[in-house]
Design a protein around this motif. Structure first.
Motif, PDB file in Angstrom:
ATOM      1  N   ARG A 272      -8.248   8.744   3.056  1.00  0.00           N
ATOM      2  CA  ARG A 272      -8.397   7.880   4.554  1.00  0.00           C
ATOM      3  C   ARG A 272     -10.020   8.389   4.815  1.00  0.00           C
ATOM      4  NH1 ARG A 272      -5.878   4.542   2.773  1.00  0.00           N
ATOM      5  NH2 ARG A 272      -3.838   4.013   3.391  1.00  0.00           N
TER       6      ARG A 272
ATOM      7  N   LEU B  11      -1.128   2.543  -7.085  1.00  0.00           N
ATOM      8  CA  LEU B  11      -2.474   2.721  -6.791  1.00  0.00           C
ATOM      9  C   LEU B  11      -2.954   4.103  -7.588  1.00  0.00           C
ATOM     10  CD1 LEU B  11      -3.094   3.973  -3.436  1.00  0.00           C
ATOM     11  CD2 LEU B  11      -1.244   4.753  -4.722  1.00  0.00           C
TER      12      LEU B  11
ATOM     13  N   HIS C 296     -13.293   0.077   0.045  1.00  0.00           N
ATOM     14  CA  HIS C 296     -11.849   0.244  -0.217  1.00  0.00           C
ATOM     15  C   HIS C 296     -11.069  -0.386  -1.484  1.00  0.00           C
ATOM     16  CE1 HIS C 296      -8.347   1.967   2.122  1.00  0.00           C
ATOM     17  NE2 HIS C 296      -7.845   1.916   0.914  1.00  0.00           N
TER      18      HIS C 296
ATOM     19  N   LEU D 159       0.703  -1.241   0.153  1.00  0.00           N
ATOM     20  CA  LEU D 159       0.073   0.052   0.056  1.00  0.00           C
ATOM     21  C   LEU D 159       0.961   1.203  -0.013  1.00  0.00           C
ATOM     22  CD1 LEU D 159       0.580   0.822   3.145  1.00  0.00           C
ATOM     23  CD2 LEU D 159      -1.472  -0.686   3.357  1.00  0.00           C
ATOM     24  N   LYS D 160       0.227   2.453  -0.267  1.00  0.00           N
ATOM     25  CA  LYS D 160       0.925   3.671   0.019  1.00  0.00           C
ATOM     26  C   LYS D 160       0.767   4.491   1.245  1.00  0.00           C
ATOM     27  CE  LYS D 160       1.211   8.025  -2.632  1.00  0.00           C
ATOM     28  NZ  LYS D 160       0.459   8.850  -3.795  1.00  0.00           N
ATOM     29  N   GLY D 161      -0.445   4.556   1.652  1.00  0.00           N
ATOM     30  CA  GLY D 161      -0.642   5.033   3.030  1.00  0.00           C
ATOM     31  C   GLY D 161      -0.444   4.268   4.147  1.00  0.00           C
TER      32      GLY D 161
HETATM   33  O1  LIG Z   1      -2.640   3.431   0.468  1.00  0.00           O
HETATM   34  C1  LIG Z   1      -3.176   2.669  -0.145  1.00  0.00           C
HETATM   35  O2  LIG Z   1      -2.365   1.858  -0.816  1.00  0.00           O
HETATM   36  C2  LIG Z   1      -4.457   2.126  -0.285  1.00  0.00           C
HETATM   37  O3  LIG Z   1      -5.437   3.236   0.336  1.00  0.00           O
HETATM   38  C3  LIG Z   1      -4.526   0.883   0.377  1.00  0.00           C
HETATM   39  O4  LIG Z   1      -5.056   0.091  -0.447  1.00  0.00           O
END
Ligand SMILES: O=C(O)[C@H](O)CO
Length: 330
Positions: free
Chosen positions: A237, A100, A292, A75-77
């Motif tokens: 988020r 993403l 999500h 994921l990124k966050g």
């Molecule tokens: O931050 C992210 O990559 C998404 O929100 C998680 O699937």
């Protein structure tokens, strides 16, 4: 003995095959995620965890897994992962920052069209009441001619702006970091202060990471500054908005609709996070929700899992991973 890698969620078989070249992966066979208790039980003697949005890594987790060398988050966050605590325990925390962007921007536009044109609401109506021919109902407001305010102009914000360029809307954005003037011109986006953006936008898209500064940025006071009848879309988020305040703004008519792919309950690291979506929000007809799905494109999720697996391989081989967010050597 090969290094054990706990994959906390279902991934493609070829990702597991890749991991088997240098480690012993354990992963759920069904399309599900392991519970925290299951992850902890498996990770006690593991060298690496390939984690996901459903996981939380904190001091308690790290203390229970003394052999860990890397948490590779698909994921990124990474707001549910304590990067400093990882570093303190000698554990790399890595992310996958770029993959993403495009699918999340697609979903942001899909939710925007859905909530403003009342697509899901009308679909529910057709299924529940049948369709007996055209009626003057379910009028909404489209993107053409709308002023759209992008809250956050990072990678996802710019990808959304590129898409909206074809819809004939006026683009505004709020971000502490202004875009270079040529990029503003290319995207046709003008920067405003947050208050002005809220007051003038017909549609506001929240495209922000969760930080101390963005937590409940869209609270009751901020929502009261929105243009009456505005729509709000959230794909960053959940806790960037106060969901109870959104429910209040919908019932007061300040907001005409709310669409979200993310929810406060997912922000596991926040001590006071709610454990459910407010029932008033779920019950409101002018809401559209997805679970999500920002990056939930088959090929993209596969690439994300591979990128996370590669970083595990790098750390276990003693190399610096591609996208670390901490440095345990410091
Ligand atoms: O931050 C992210 O990559 C998404 O929100 C998680 O699937």
């Amino acid at each position: 003995m090969p290094d054990k890698v706990v994959v906390t969620h279902w991934v493609d078989e070829d990702v597991l095959a890749y991991l088997r070249r240098f480690a012993e992966p354990v992963a759920p066979e069904e399309r599900t995620v392991l519970s925290r208790a299951e992850v902890l039980a498996q990770a006690r003697d593991a060298s690496a965890v390939l984690a996901c949005m459903a996981d939380r890594v904190d001091e308690e987790f790290l203390a229970a897994c003394p052999r860990l060398r890397v948490i590779s988050a698909a994921l990124k966050g990474f707001d549910n992962f304590d990067a400093d605590a990882c570093a303190h325990h000698g554990v790399w925390l890595t992310i996958v920052p770029d993959l993403l962007t495009e699918p999340t921007a697609d979903l942001a536009v899909a939710l925007t069209l859905d909530v403003t044109r009342r697509v899901t609401e009308a679909d529910r109506h057709v299924r529940a009441h049948g369709f007996a021919g055209w009626r003057p109902t379910f009028y909404g407001s489209g993107l053409t001619g709308a002023t759209v305010g992008l809250l956050g102009m990072g990678e996802v914000g710019r990808a959304v702006a590129r898409r909206l360029g074809g819809f004939g809307c006026a683009l505004r954005y709020a971000d502490p970091r202004p875009l270079p003037p040529q990029e503003e011109r290319r995207l046709g986006a003008r920067r405003l202060e947050l208050g002005d953006l809220l007051a003038t936008s017909d549609i506001v898209l929240a495209l922000l990471p969760l930080t101390a500064e963005t937590h409940h940025l869209l609270d009751a006071a901020a929502l009261a500054r929105c243009k009456p009848g505005a729509y709000l879309v959230n794909v960053g988020r959940g806790s960037v908005v106060d969901e109870h305040a959104v429910a209040g703004a919908l019932s007061a008519g300040t907001l005409a609709g709310y669409a979200a792919d993310v929810f406060e309950l997912e922000d596991w690291a926040l001590p006071d996070r709610p454990d459910r979506i407010p029932p008033a929000l779920l019950a409101h007809p002018r809401t559209v929700f997805t679970p999500h799905l920002g990056s939930a494109v088959t090929a993209v999720r596969r690439e994300i899992a591979f990128a996370a697996a590669r970083q595990i391989e790098q750390v276990l081989a003693g190399e610096r991973p591609d996208h670390p967010v901490n440095d345990p050597a410091r």
